[in-house]
Design a protein around this motif. Structure first.
Motif, mmCIF file in Angstrom:
data_model
loop_
_atom_site.group_PDB
_atom_site.id
_atom_site.type_symbol
_atom_site.label_atom_id
_atom_site.label_comp_id
_atom_site.label_asym_id
_atom_site.label_seq_id
_atom_site.Cartn_x
_atom_site.Cartn_y
_atom_site.Cartn_z
ATOM 1 N N GLU A 1 0.650 -1.093 -0.020
ATOM 2 C CA GLU A 1 0.173 0.252 0.054
ATOM 3 C C GLU A 1 1.036 1.275 -0.177
ATOM 4 O OE1 GLU A 1 -3.984 -1.130 2.518
ATOM 5 O OE2 GLU A 1 -2.038 -1.261 3.628
ATOM 6 N N GLU A 2 0.507 2.391 -0.790
ATOM 7 C CA GLU A 2 1.114 3.700 -0.606
ATOM 8 C C GLU A 2 0.089 4.605 -0.055
ATOM 9 O OE1 GLU A 2 2.661 4.658 -4.632
ATOM 10 O OE2 GLU A 2 3.973 2.924 -4.492
ATOM 11 N N ILE A 3 0.226 5.304 1.149
ATOM 12 C CA ILE A 3 -0.544 5.951 1.746
ATOM 13 C C ILE A 3 -0.108 7.428 2.113
ATOM 14 C CG2 ILE A 3 -2.171 6.110 3.958
ATOM 15 C CD1 ILE A 3 -1.665 3.276 4.082
ATOM 16 N N PRO A 4 -0.822 8.548 1.831
ATOM 17 C CA PRO A 4 -0.433 9.694 1.908
ATOM 18 C C PRO A 4 -0.358 10.030 3.458
ATOM 19 C CG PRO A 4 -1.915 9.888 0.308
ATOM 20 C CD PRO A 4 -1.970 8.313 1.178
ATOM 21 N N TYR A 5 0.986 10.554 3.823
ATOM 22 C CA TYR A 5 1.256 10.942 5.436
ATOM 23 C C TYR A 5 2.213 12.126 5.575
ATOM 24 C CZ TYR A 5 2.721 10.731 10.172
ATOM 25 O OH TYR A 5 2.813 11.028 11.603
ATOM 26 N N GLN A 6 1.581 13.354 5.891
ATOM 27 C CA GLN A 6 2.339 14.579 6.192
ATOM 28 C C GLN A 6 3.327 15.091 4.856
ATOM 29 O OE1 GLN A 6 4.669 14.047 9.680
ATOM 30 N NE2 GLN A 6 3.028 14.359 10.959
ATOM 31 N N GLY A 7 2.514 14.806 3.672
ATOM 32 C CA GLY A 7 3.294 15.185 2.473
ATOM 33 C C GLY A 7 4.158 14.521 1.565
ATOM 34 N N THR A 8 4.019 13.055 2.315
ATOM 35 C CA THR A 8 4.923 12.221 1.520
ATOM 36 C C THR A 8 4.035 10.962 1.457
ATOM 37 O OG1 THR A 8 6.869 11.180 1.160
ATOM 38 C CG2 THR A 8 5.926 11.164 3.538
ATOM 39 N N LEU A 9 4.591 9.941 0.552
ATOM 40 C CA LEU A 9 3.874 8.687 0.329
ATOM 41 C C LEU A 9 4.782 7.642 1.088
ATOM 42 C CD1 LEU A 9 2.841 8.359 -3.485
ATOM 43 C CD2 LEU A 9 1.509 8.844 -1.527
ATOM 44 N N VAL A 10 3.854 6.879 2.038
ATOM 45 C CA VAL A 10 4.412 5.839 2.676
ATOM 46 C C VAL A 10 4.133 4.514 2.302
ATOM 47 C CG1 VAL A 10 4.763 4.934 5.191
ATOM 48 C CG2 VAL A 10 4.736 7.177 4.946
ATOM 49 N N THR A 11 5.086 3.671 2.174
ATOM 50 C CA THR A 11 4.843 2.291 1.863
ATOM 51 C C THR A 11 4.558 1.380 2.959
ATOM 52 O OG1 THR A 11 6.236 2.596 -0.316
ATOM 53 C CG2 THR A 11 5.631 0.253 0.465
ATOM 54 N N LEU A 12 3.409 0.830 3.015
ATOM 55 C CA LEU A 12 3.381 -0.240 4.147
ATOM 56 C C LEU A 12 2.877 -1.465 3.454
ATOM 57 C CD1 LEU A 12 1.153 1.703 6.618
ATOM 58 C CD2 LEU A 12 3.588 1.606 6.852
ATOM 59 N N LYS A 13 3.222 -2.745 4.058
ATOM 60 C CA LYS A 13 3.185 -4.025 3.581
ATOM 61 C C LYS A 13 2.479 -4.643 4.550
ATOM 62 C CE LYS A 13 7.567 -4.455 2.500
ATOM 63 N NZ LYS A 13 8.299 -3.196 2.618
ATOM 64 N N THR A 14 1.443 -5.582 4.009
ATOM 65 C CA THR A 14 0.510 -6.394 4.779
ATOM 66 C C THR A 14 0.871 -7.813 4.281
ATOM 67 O OG1 THR A 14 -1.047 -5.003 5.244
ATOM 68 C CG2 THR A 14 -1.731 -7.367 5.655
ATOM 69 N N TYR A 15 1.376 -8.853 5.241
ATOM 70 C CA TYR A 15 1.697 -9.975 4.641
ATOM 71 C C TYR A 15 0.614 -11.029 4.987
ATOM 72 C CZ TYR A 15 6.064 -7.724 5.272
ATOM 73 O OH TYR A 15 7.058 -6.672 5.224
ATOM 74 N N ALA A 16 0.397 -12.109 4.087
ATOM 75 C CA ALA A 16 -0.990 -12.688 4.088
ATOM 76 C C ALA A 16 -0.805 -14.018 3.700
ATOM 77 C CB ALA A 16 -2.047 -11.817 3.390
ATOM 78 N N GLN A 17 -1.933 -15.067 4.234
ATOM 79 C CA GLN A 17 -1.876 -16.214 3.313
ATOM 80 C C GLN A 17 -3.432 -16.202 3.121
ATOM 81 O OE1 GLN A 17 -2.349 -20.351 5.067
ATOM 82 N NE2 GLN A 17 -0.112 -20.553 3.975
ATOM 83 N N GLN A 18 -4.066 -16.729 1.955
ATOM 84 C CA GLN A 18 -5.176 -16.853 1.529
ATOM 85 C C GLN A 18 -5.480 -18.199 1.321
ATOM 86 O OE1 GLN A 18 -6.349 -15.214 -2.218
ATOM 87 N NE2 GLN A 18 -8.569 -14.895 -1.552
ATOM 88 N N ARG A 19 -6.637 -18.866 1.775
ATOM 89 C CA ARG A 19 -7.011 -20.281 1.595
ATOM 90 C C ARG A 19 -8.239 -20.246 0.992
ATOM 91 N NH1 ARG A 19 -4.730 -19.537 6.308
ATOM 92 N NH2 ARG A 19 -6.648 -19.747 7.215
ATOM 93 N N ILE A 20 -8.275 -20.551 -0.429
ATOM 94 C CA ILE A 20 -9.601 -20.576 -1.300
ATOM 95 C C ILE A 20 -10.211 -22.011 -1.159
ATOM 96 C CG2 ILE A 20 -10.854 -20.047 -3.533
ATOM 97 C CD1 ILE A 20 -8.545 -18.078 -4.087
ATOM 98 N N HIS A 21 -11.223 -22.050 -0.644
ATOM 99 C CA HIS A 21 -11.950 -23.317 -0.646
ATOM 100 C C HIS A 21 -12.994 -23.368 -1.976
ATOM 101 C CE1 HIS A 21 -10.529 -24.324 3.622
ATOM 102 N NE2 HIS A 21 -10.775 -23.076 3.632
ATOM 103 N N GLN A 22 -12.444 -24.070 -2.882
ATOM 104 C CA GLN A 22 -12.975 -24.017 -4.392
ATOM 105 C C GLN A 22 -14.141 -24.910 -4.283
ATOM 106 O OE1 GLN A 22 -9.379 -23.219 -7.180
ATOM 107 N NE2 GLN A 22 -9.033 -25.334 -5.934
ATOM 108 N N ASN A 23 -14.493 -25.549 -3.480
ATOM 109 C CA ASN A 23 -15.801 -26.493 -3.554
ATOM 110 C C ASN A 23 -16.692 -25.982 -2.484
ATOM 111 O OD1 ASN A 23 -14.790 -28.112 -5.427
ATOM 112 N ND2 ASN A 23 -14.093 -29.830 -3.949
#
Length: 215
Positions: A121-143
């Motif tokens: 993500e790139e989020i405006p903060y006090q006149g600049t862009l801050v890069t933040l990262k979210t680490y994730a695992q997704q499990r899609i139950h297809q049935n």
């Protein structure tokens, strides 16, 4: 909604910047490679064990767990809604501040698809862009017409999500996001408010995209 999210994000940054983070300003001279982000994902997975939804934080641990749920009805068949909604890449440009998704692995076992990824993500903060990262695992139950996502992000915020898709009598699909947030006591109210607002914005944007034929 965007003004609210920006205000909430500023409050989160004020807390996050006093901690050691993996993130830096967007547009740095040496942008991270996908391989470097993958190493960070593995470190977060091993250190914070964000895939483990139980047990809840111990009393007096300084952390709190809160559960909530939000729903939206989308005028489209369940198969189409499930496929479009569960594709995290379809959230880019629709989820607040999400700029890209770095996929580290994608495999299927026993009809469950496991995707390890980092959301950038790139989020405006006090006149600049801050890069933040979210680490994730997704499990899609297809049935089963549902998927789960576990995440970790600064400042030590863990979420567990179970998104369920159900047919409505008129051919529409109801999407219910069951959300669990773990965070420090001092941040839990902010984390829940910010998380719910962000998910509601994404729900509305994906609903519009599906119903308009964009997805």
């Amino acid at each position: 909604m965007k003004k609210l999210l920006r205000l909430l994000a500023a409050q989160l940054f004020a807390a996050a910047f006093v901690l050691t983070t993996f993130s830096g300003p967007a547009g740095a001279d040496t942008p991270q490679s996908d391989a470097e982000i993958a190493q960070e994902w593995q470190a977060a997975w091993d250190t914070y064990k964000f895939y483990d939804a139980s047990p809840p934080p111990l009393p007096h641990s300084g952390r709190t767990r809160t559960r909530t749920s939000i729903s939206v009805t989308i005028d489209a068949p369940i198969e189409h809604v499930f496929t479009a909604y569960s594709n995290i890449n379809n959230h880019i440009g629709r989820a607040a501040f999400l700029k890209r998704v770095v996929t580290h692995s994608d495999s299927t076992q026993n009809n469950t698809r496991y995707i390890n990824f980092t959301a950038v993500e790139e989020i405006p903060y006090q006149g600049t862009l801050v890069t933040l990262k979210t680490y994730a695992q997704q499990r899609i139950h297809q049935n089963g017409f549902f998927y789960e996502t576990d995440t970790w992000s600064q400042p030590n915020v863990v979420t567990h999500q179970k998104i369920i898709f159900e047919e409505v009598g008129d051919g529409s699909t109801e999407v219910t996001e069951n959300l669990t947030f773990d965070a420090d006591d001092s941040l839990i109210d902010f984390v829940v408010a910010n998380g719910v607002a962000s998910h509601q914005q994404t729900q509305a944007a994906i609903k519009q995209a599906i119903e308009s034929g964009q997805l």
